[in-house]
Design a protein around this motif. Sequence first.
Motif, PDB file in Angstrom:
ATOM      1  N   TRP A  26      30.101   3.956   5.284  1.00 33.20           N
ATOM      2  CA  TRP A  26      29.513   5.267   5.574  1.00 33.20           C
ATOM      3  C   TRP A  26      28.492   5.632   4.518  1.00 33.20           C
ATOM      4  O   TRP A  26      27.388   6.066   4.819  1.00 33.20           O
ATOM      5  CB  TRP A  26      30.623   6.306   5.655  1.00 33.20           C
ATOM      6  N   ASP A  27      28.876   5.482   3.243  1.00 32.30           N
ATOM      7  CA  ASP A  27      27.990   5.857   2.144  1.00 32.30           C
ATOM      8  C   ASP A  27      26.674   5.084   2.184  1.00 32.30           C
ATOM      9  O   ASP A  27      25.623   5.636   1.879  1.00 32.30           O
ATOM     10  CB  ASP A  27      28.674   5.625   0.793  1.00 32.30           C
ATOM     11  N   ALA A  28      26.725   3.811   2.576  1.00 35.19           N
ATOM     12  CA  ALA A  28      25.525   2.967   2.596  1.00 35.19           C
ATOM     13  C   ALA A  28      24.552   3.382   3.704  1.00 35.19           C
ATOM     14  O   ALA A  28      23.344   3.275   3.532  1.00 35.19           O
ATOM     15  CB  ALA A  28      25.913   1.506   2.769  1.00 35.19           C
ATOM     16  N   GLY A  29      25.082   3.865   4.825  1.00 33.72           N
ATOM     17  CA  GLY A  29      24.201   4.287   5.911  1.00 33.72           C
ATOM     18  C   GLY A  29      24.969   4.732   7.128  1.00 33.72           C
ATOM     19  O   GLY A  29      25.899   4.047   7.560  1.00 33.72           O
ATOM     20  N   HIS A  30      24.608   5.892   7.650  1.00 31.36           N
ATOM     21  CA  HIS A  30      25.269   6.445   8.836  1.00 31.36           C
ATOM     22  C   HIS A  30      24.286   7.297   9.628  1.00 31.36           C
ATOM     23  O   HIS A  30      23.203   7.628   9.140  1.00 31.36           O
ATOM     24  CB  HIS A  30      26.491   7.283   8.439  1.00 31.36           C
ATOM     25  N   ALA A  31      24.687   7.636  10.820  1.00 32.97           N
ATOM     26  CA  ALA A  31      23.868   8.517  11.648  1.00 32.97           C
ATOM     27  C   ALA A  31      23.997   9.947  11.127  1.00 32.97           C
ATOM     28  O   ALA A  31      25.112  10.411  10.872  1.00 32.97           O
ATOM     29  CB  ALA A  31      24.328   8.446  13.095  1.00 32.97           C
ATOM     30  N   PRO A  32      22.886  10.644  10.948  1.00 34.69           N
ATOM     31  CA  PRO A  32      22.962  12.033  10.495  1.00 34.69           C
ATOM     32  C   PRO A  32      23.765  12.870  11.496  1.00 34.69           C
ATOM     33  O   PRO A  32      23.627  12.707  12.704  1.00 34.69           O
ATOM     34  CB  PRO A  32      21.500  12.491  10.473  1.00 34.69           C
ATOM     35  N   GLY A  33      24.630  13.709  10.973  1.00 40.62           N
ATOM     36  CA  GLY A  33      25.412  14.597  11.823  1.00 40.62           C
ATOM     37  C   GLY A  33      26.671  13.984  12.401  1.00 40.62           C
ATOM     38  O   GLY A  33      27.434  14.665  13.085  1.00 40.62           O
ATOM     39  N   ALA A  34      26.911  12.698  12.151  1.00 43.11           N
ATOM     40  CA  ALA A  34      28.114  12.048  12.662  1.00 43.11           C
ATOM     41  C   ALA A  34      29.356  12.586  11.954  1.00 43.11           C
ATOM     42  O   ALA A  34      29.288  13.025  10.804  1.00 43.11           O
ATOM     43  CB  ALA A  34      28.029  10.539  12.483  1.00 43.11           C
ATOM     44  N   LEU A  35      30.479  12.534  12.645  1.00 37.91           N
ATOM     45  CA  LEU A  35      31.777  12.888  12.068  1.00 37.91           C
ATOM     46  C   LEU A  35      32.378  11.592  11.527  1.00 37.91           C
ATOM     47  O   LEU A  35      32.440  10.593  12.246  1.00 37.91           O
ATOM     48  CB  LEU A  35      32.672  13.493  13.149  1.00 37.91           C
ATOM     49  N   HIS A  36      32.792  11.597  10.256  1.00 36.78           N
ATOM     50  CA  HIS A  36      33.336  10.385   9.644  1.00 36.78           C
ATOM     51  C   HIS A  36      34.838  10.506   9.479  1.00 36.78           C
ATOM     52  O   HIS A  36      35.325  11.339   8.714  1.00 36.78           O
ATOM     53  CB  HIS A  36      32.678  10.137   8.275  1.00 36.78           C
ATOM     54  N   ILE A  37      35.571   9.666  10.223  1.00 37.48           N
ATOM     55  CA  ILE A  37      37.014   9.532  10.042  1.00 37.48           C
ATOM     56  C   ILE A  37      37.318   8.037  10.121  1.00 37.48           C
ATOM     57  O   ILE A  37      37.240   7.442  11.199  1.00 37.48           O
ATOM     58  CB  ILE A  37      37.826  10.290  11.119  1.00 37.48           C
ATOM     59  N   PRO A  38      37.624   7.389   8.979  1.00 38.65           N
ATOM     60  CA  PRO A  38      37.924   5.956   9.020  1.00 38.65           C
ATOM     61  C   PRO A  38      39.068   5.651   9.993  1.00 38.65           C
ATOM     62  O   PRO A  38      39.996   6.444  10.154  1.00 38.65           O
ATOM     63  CB  PRO A  38      38.329   5.643   7.576  1.00 38.65           C
ATOM     64  N   MET A  39      38.981   4.499  10.645  1.00 41.21           N
ATOM     65  CA  MET A  39      39.956   4.120  11.661  1.00 41.21           C
ATOM     66  C   MET A  39      41.391   4.257  11.160  1.00 41.21           C
ATOM     67  O   MET A  39      42.255   4.771  11.872  1.00 41.21           O
ATOM     68  CB  MET A  39      39.697   2.693  12.136  1.00 41.21           C
ATOM     69  N   GLY A  40      41.665   3.818   9.948  1.00 35.69           N
ATOM     70  CA  GLY A  40      43.021   3.878   9.404  1.00 35.69           C
ATOM     71  C   GLY A  40      43.542   5.286   9.167  1.00 35.69           C
ATOM     72  O   GLY A  40      44.742   5.478   8.990  1.00 35.69           O
ATOM     73  N   GLU A  41      42.664   6.278   9.158  1.00 36.08           N
ATOM     74  CA  GLU A  41      43.057   7.666   8.931  1.00 36.08           C
ATOM     75  C   GLU A  41      43.098   8.491  10.217  1.00 36.08           C
ATOM     76  O   GLU A  41      43.526   9.643  10.207  1.00 36.08           O
ATOM     77  CB  GLU A  41      42.076   8.339   7.962  1.00 36.08           C
ATOM     78  N   LEU A  42      42.646   7.914  11.314  1.00 38.19           N
ATOM     79  CA  LEU A  42      42.436   8.693  12.532  1.00 38.19           C
ATOM     80  C   LEU A  42      43.704   9.362  13.048  1.00 38.19           C
ATOM     81  O   LEU A  42      43.681  10.556  13.377  1.00 38.19           O
ATOM     82  CB  LEU A  42      41.829   7.816  13.629  1.00 38.19           C
ATOM     83  N   ALA A  43      44.809   8.637  13.127  1.00 34.53           N
ATOM     84  CA  ALA A  43      46.037   9.204  13.694  1.00 34.53           C
ATOM     85  C   ALA A  43      46.478  10.466  12.958  1.00 34.53           C
ATOM     86  O   ALA A  43      46.995  11.393  13.575  1.00 34.53           O
ATOM     87  CB  ALA A  43      47.151   8.160  13.690  1.00 34.53           C
ATOM     88  N   GLY A  44      46.235  10.526  11.660  1.00 35.07           N
ATOM     89  CA  GLY A  44      46.618  11.693  10.876  1.00 35.07           C
ATOM     90  C   GLY A  44      45.580  12.798  10.858  1.00 35.07           C
ATOM     91  O   GLY A  44      45.820  13.874  10.302  1.00 35.07           O
ATOM     92  N   ARG A  45      44.429  12.546  11.475  1.00 35.80           N
ATOM     93  CA  ARG A  45      43.339  13.532  11.433  1.00 35.80           C
ATOM     94  C   ARG A  45      42.834  13.911  12.824  1.00 35.80           C
ATOM     95  O   ARG A  45      41.726  14.413  12.975  1.00 35.80           O
ATOM     96  CB  ARG A  45      42.188  12.977  10.587  1.00 35.80           C
TER      97      ARG A  45
END
Length: 106
Positions: A26-45
């Motif tokens: 994510w830090d290296a490059g992402h789409a502006p305005g995207a929501l960032h939730i890493p796959m391993g954290e998704l169930a808890g978020r």
Amino acid sequence: MNVPGVAASEIPSDATLLDVREQDEWDAGHAPGALHIPMGELAGRLDELPDAPLHVICRSGGRSARVTAYLNANGWDAVNVEGGMQSWAAGGRPMAAETGAPPEVV
């Protein structure tokens, strides 16, 4: 795995994009305005997900396909971004970085 997919070039600019990559990606490059939730954290978020159709993206489309299948099985309306951020960047879609360097897909 058979999940609905869409090309990065076909995603509307106002779409809700869920990026499930790791923090360094994510830090290296992402789409502006995207929501960032890493796959391993998704169930808890899950409570952070908006009540809107989701376009799920990762680096190449594998992780996001698994997340898309999971979300659709649990009541969300989700579609996988085929080719992931690699296709997004190759198509000249906008990108931002948190590193101060030019954005890139790692």
